[in-house]
Design a protein around this motif. Structure first.
Motif, PDB file in Angstrom:
ATOM      1  N   GLY A 179      -1.595   1.270   6.231  1.00 57.21           N
ATOM      2  CA  GLY A 179      -2.037  -0.027   6.804  1.00 57.21           C
ATOM      3  C   GLY A 179      -3.323   0.129   7.106  1.00 57.21           C
ATOM      4  N   ILE A 180      -4.040   1.018   6.948  1.00 56.83           N
ATOM      5  CA  ILE A 180      -5.624   1.110   7.189  1.00 56.83           C
ATOM      6  C   ILE A 180      -6.523   0.587   6.274  1.00 56.83           C
ATOM      7  CG2 ILE A 180      -7.276   2.765   7.885  1.00 56.83           C
ATOM      8  CD1 ILE A 180      -5.134   4.955   8.218  1.00 56.83           C
ATOM      9  N   GLU A 181      -7.372  -0.259   7.110  1.00 61.03           N
ATOM     10  CA  GLU A 181      -8.538  -1.247   5.976  1.00 61.03           C
ATOM     11  C   GLU A 181      -9.529  -0.408   5.556  1.00 61.03           C
ATOM     12  OE1 GLU A 181     -10.951  -5.136   6.285  1.00 61.03           O
ATOM     13  OE2 GLU A 181      -9.922  -4.532   7.955  1.00 61.03           O
ATOM     14  N   LEU A 182     -10.129  -0.248   4.473  1.00 57.03           N
ATOM     15  CA  LEU A 182     -10.951   0.513   3.965  1.00 57.03           C
ATOM     16  C   LEU A 182     -12.370  -0.278   4.203  1.00 57.03           C
ATOM     17  CD1 LEU A 182     -11.815   3.251   2.774  1.00 57.03           C
ATOM     18  CD2 LEU A 182     -11.567   2.247   0.544  1.00 57.03           C
ATOM     19  N   ASN A 183     -12.704  -0.109   5.524  1.00 61.79           N
ATOM     20  CA  ASN A 183     -14.086  -0.954   5.813  1.00 61.79           C
ATOM     21  C   ASN A 183     -15.491  -0.149   5.199  1.00 61.79           C
ATOM     22  OD1 ASN A 183     -14.361   1.156   7.618  1.00 61.79           O
ATOM     23  ND2 ASN A 183     -13.432   0.018   9.078  1.00 61.79           N
ATOM     24  N   PRO A 184     -16.585  -0.567   5.157  1.00 61.92           N
ATOM     25  CA  PRO A 184     -17.681   0.061   4.456  1.00 61.92           C
ATOM     26  C   PRO A 184     -18.163   1.337   5.244  1.00 61.92           C
ATOM     27  CG  PRO A 184     -18.216  -2.052   4.634  1.00 61.92           C
ATOM     28  CD  PRO A 184     -16.803  -2.132   5.490  1.00 61.92           C
ATOM     29  N   ASN A 185     -17.914   1.415   6.754  1.00 56.65           N
ATOM     30  CA  ASN A 185     -18.099   2.565   7.267  1.00 56.65           C
ATOM     31  C   ASN A 185     -17.110   3.897   7.069  1.00 56.65           C
ATOM     32  OD1 ASN A 185     -19.155   4.459   9.230  1.00 56.65           O
ATOM     33  ND2 ASN A 185     -18.414   3.357  11.034  1.00 56.65           N
ATOM     34  N   LEU A 186     -15.868   3.327   6.681  1.00 57.18           N
ATOM     35  CA  LEU A 186     -14.851   4.393   6.442  1.00 57.18           C
ATOM     36  C   LEU A 186     -15.135   5.025   5.089  1.00 57.18           C
ATOM     37  CD1 LEU A 186     -12.639   5.995   7.156  1.00 57.18           C
ATOM     38  CD2 LEU A 186     -10.969   4.077   6.673  1.00 57.18           C
ATOM     39  N   ALA A 187     -15.238   3.834   4.244  1.00 56.47           N
ATOM     40  CA  ALA A 187     -15.694   4.347   2.774  1.00 56.47           C
ATOM     41  C   ALA A 187     -16.730   5.321   2.687  1.00 56.47           C
ATOM     42  CB  ALA A 187     -15.937   3.046   2.049  1.00 56.47           C
ATOM     43  N   LYS A 188     -17.936   5.017   3.572  1.00 55.59           N
ATOM     44  CA  LYS A 188     -19.119   5.800   3.432  1.00 55.59           C
ATOM     45  C   LYS A 188     -18.704   7.349   3.992  1.00 55.59           C
ATOM     46  CE  LYS A 188     -23.693   6.264   5.041  1.00 55.59           C
ATOM     47  NZ  LYS A 188     -24.729   5.597   5.864  1.00 55.59           N
ATOM     48  N   ASN A 222     -11.690   7.581  10.728  1.00 59.29           N
ATOM     49  CA  ASN A 222     -13.288   7.979  10.609  1.00 59.29           C
ATOM     50  C   ASN A 222     -13.560   9.137  11.401  1.00 59.29           C
ATOM     51  OD1 ASN A 222     -15.695   7.741   9.846  1.00 59.29           O
ATOM     52  ND2 ASN A 222     -16.234   5.642  10.796  1.00 59.29           N
ATOM     53  N   GLN A 223     -13.279   9.158  12.708  1.00 56.67           N
ATOM     54  CA  GLN A 223     -13.680  10.349  13.574  1.00 56.67           C
ATOM     55  C   GLN A 223     -13.020  11.479  13.226  1.00 56.67           C
ATOM     56  OE1 GLN A 223     -13.050   9.548  17.688  1.00 56.67           O
ATOM     57  NE2 GLN A 223     -14.055  11.174  18.285  1.00 56.67           N
ATOM     58  N   ALA A 224     -11.622  11.360  12.709  1.00 58.22           N
ATOM     59  CA  ALA A 224     -10.998  12.553  12.345  1.00 58.22           C
ATOM     60  C   ALA A 224     -11.560  13.275  11.156  1.00 58.22           C
ATOM     61  CB  ALA A 224      -9.417  12.215  11.989  1.00 58.22           C
ATOM     62  N   ILE A 225     -12.263  12.508  10.115  1.00 58.89           N
ATOM     63  CA  ILE A 225     -12.804  12.952   8.946  1.00 58.89           C
ATOM     64  C   ILE A 225     -14.128  13.634   9.475  1.00 58.89           C
ATOM     65  CG2 ILE A 225     -13.797  12.527   6.832  1.00 58.89           C
ATOM     66  CD1 ILE A 225     -11.618  10.297   6.438  1.00 58.89           C
ATOM     67  N   LYS A 226     -14.704  12.941  10.301  1.00 62.28           N
ATOM     68  CA  LYS A 226     -16.202  13.487  10.528  1.00 62.28           C
ATOM     69  C   LYS A 226     -15.997  14.909  11.183  1.00 62.28           C
ATOM     70  CE  LYS A 226     -18.581   9.084  10.799  1.00 62.28           C
ATOM     71  NZ  LYS A 226     -19.546   8.425  11.810  1.00 62.28           N
ATOM     72  N   GLU A 227     -15.068  14.881  11.973  1.00 62.23           N
ATOM     73  CA  GLU A 227     -14.814  16.283  13.212  1.00 62.23           C
ATOM     74  C   GLU A 227     -13.940  17.106  12.446  1.00 62.23           C
ATOM     75  OE1 GLU A 227     -13.631  15.077  16.839  1.00 62.23           O
ATOM     76  OE2 GLU A 227     -15.487  13.683  17.269  1.00 62.23           O
ATOM     77  N   GLY A 228     -13.170  16.675  11.121  1.00 59.97           N
ATOM     78  CA  GLY A 228     -12.634  17.703  10.763  1.00 59.97           C
ATOM     79  C   GLY A 228     -11.302  17.960  11.167  1.00 59.97           C
ATOM     80  N   TRP A 229     -10.566  16.987  11.442  1.00 50.64           N
ATOM     81  CA  TRP A 229      -9.171  17.101  12.332  1.00 50.64           C
ATOM     82  C   TRP A 229      -8.083  17.591  11.313  1.00 50.64           C
ATOM     83  CZ3 TRP A 229      -9.149  12.309  16.032  1.00 50.64           C
ATOM     84  CH2 TRP A 229      -9.953  12.550  16.971  1.00 50.64           C
ATOM     85  N   THR A 230      -7.104  18.267  11.766  1.00 54.74           N
ATOM     86  CA  THR A 230      -5.878  18.756  10.752  1.00 54.74           C
ATOM     87  C   THR A 230      -4.852  18.779  11.617  1.00 54.74           C
ATOM     88  OG1 THR A 230      -6.318  21.190  11.730  1.00 54.74           O
ATOM     89  CG2 THR A 230      -7.303  20.313   9.755  1.00 54.74           C
ATOM     90  N   LYS A 231      -3.682  18.623  11.066  1.00 59.14           N
ATOM     91  CA  LYS A 231      -2.403  18.596  11.506  1.00 59.14           C
ATOM     92  C   LYS A 231      -2.091  19.599  12.467  1.00 59.14           C
ATOM     93  CE  LYS A 231       2.602  17.998  10.159  1.00 59.14           C
ATOM     94  NZ  LYS A 231       3.425  17.794   8.948  1.00 59.14           N
TER      95      LYS A 231
END
Length: 278
Positions: A179-188, A222-231
């Protein structure tokens, strides 16, 4: 040069001079006749002007000179008729009309000059615009050629780009299931990160989603990808085994065999305890 050729040239010159003389005589005769018809003054100047020749030309030929002189002397012997003077008022009106006409023509001439200058400026501007149009057409042709080259280059896709597109499709389908919308910022952000980083961030998102609701899923991922969060890894619940020192090892001594007590003895023991209590 041979004598025959010289003689032929001399004859030609004589013929030309004779023809000129006859032509001049004819023109002079016609000029004298015209001057006589209009009662104009006849002399060498008027005849030369009327015949369109020079005065010296008239004096060159004796016959023509004699004819002009005779006509001049004959005209002098005739009494001159009185010339009627034009009415002064009528002449003034004619002169006034001519002056007005001249002024009108001058105004029209000035207006035509002004229009001519304006038309010349328009013609210059038309030529300038035509040059600009030709330049723009050349630029359009260059841009069209570049666009065609770029379109042909984009059609050639490498194998790595195809694999990357397949991975992006898988990630996009997984985001749609969450249910996450792929907006331009997230796609980038996804395009700028590696596939493993994106998948780790999605796993962390799923873990966080089991604990509590996330109000902004796209921003969180978006923040998790930028900061490299993991489970987060699960915590181990094992306890350490106690260690016993070797010096404190105790061995059990053998216990004596228990004697079986009969019922009579039990009765005697119970009587003894009662006596002690009394």
């Amino acid at each position: 040069m041979s004598d025959d050729l010289k003689e032929a040239r001399i004859n030609n010159l004589k013929q030309v001079q004779s023809a000129r003389k006859e032509d001049a005589a004819e023109r002079v005769n016609r000029a004298i006749e015209r001057l006589q018809k209009i009662n104009a003054k006849i002399n060498f100047t008027t005849v030369a002007k009327e015949a369109n020749v020079s005065v010296s030309y008239l004096y060159k030929y004796p016959e023509i000179k004699r004819r002009v002189a005779e006509e001049r002397n004959q005209q002098r012997s005739f009494p001159t008729a009185p010339v009627s003077k034009p009415n002064s008022s009528a002449g003034a009106k004619v002169i006034a009309r001519l002056k007005d006409r001249i002024q009108q023509l001058e105004r029209e001439n000035q207006e035509l000059k002004r229009k001519n200058e304006a038309l010349a400026g328009q013609v210059y501007r038309v030529h300038y615009l035509q040059e600009q149009v030709e330049r723009q057409q050349q630029v359009i042709e260059d841009l069209t050629s570049r666009l065609k080259d770029q379109q042909s280059a984009t059609k050639v896709t490498s194998i790595t780009s195809k694999r990357k597109a397949t991975v992006c499709d898988q990630i996009q389908s997984e985001l749609e299931s969450l249910g996450i919308e792929l907006n331009p910022n997230l796609a980038k952000t996804i395009k700028g990160a590696s596939e493993s980083t994106v998948r780790d961030a999605i796993a962390a998102f799923k873990e966080q989603l089991t604990k509590k609701d996330i109000p902004n899923p796209g921003g969180w991922l978006n923040q998790a990808i930028k900061e490299g969060w993991t489970k987060p890894e699960p915590i181990s619940q094992t306890f350490p085994t106690p260690v016993t020192p070797a010096s404190q090892v105790v061995t059990a001594s053998p216990q004596p065999d228990k004697e079986l007590v009969s019922i009579d003895k039990l009765g005697q023991l119970s009587a003894i305890f009662k006596q002690k209590d009394e």
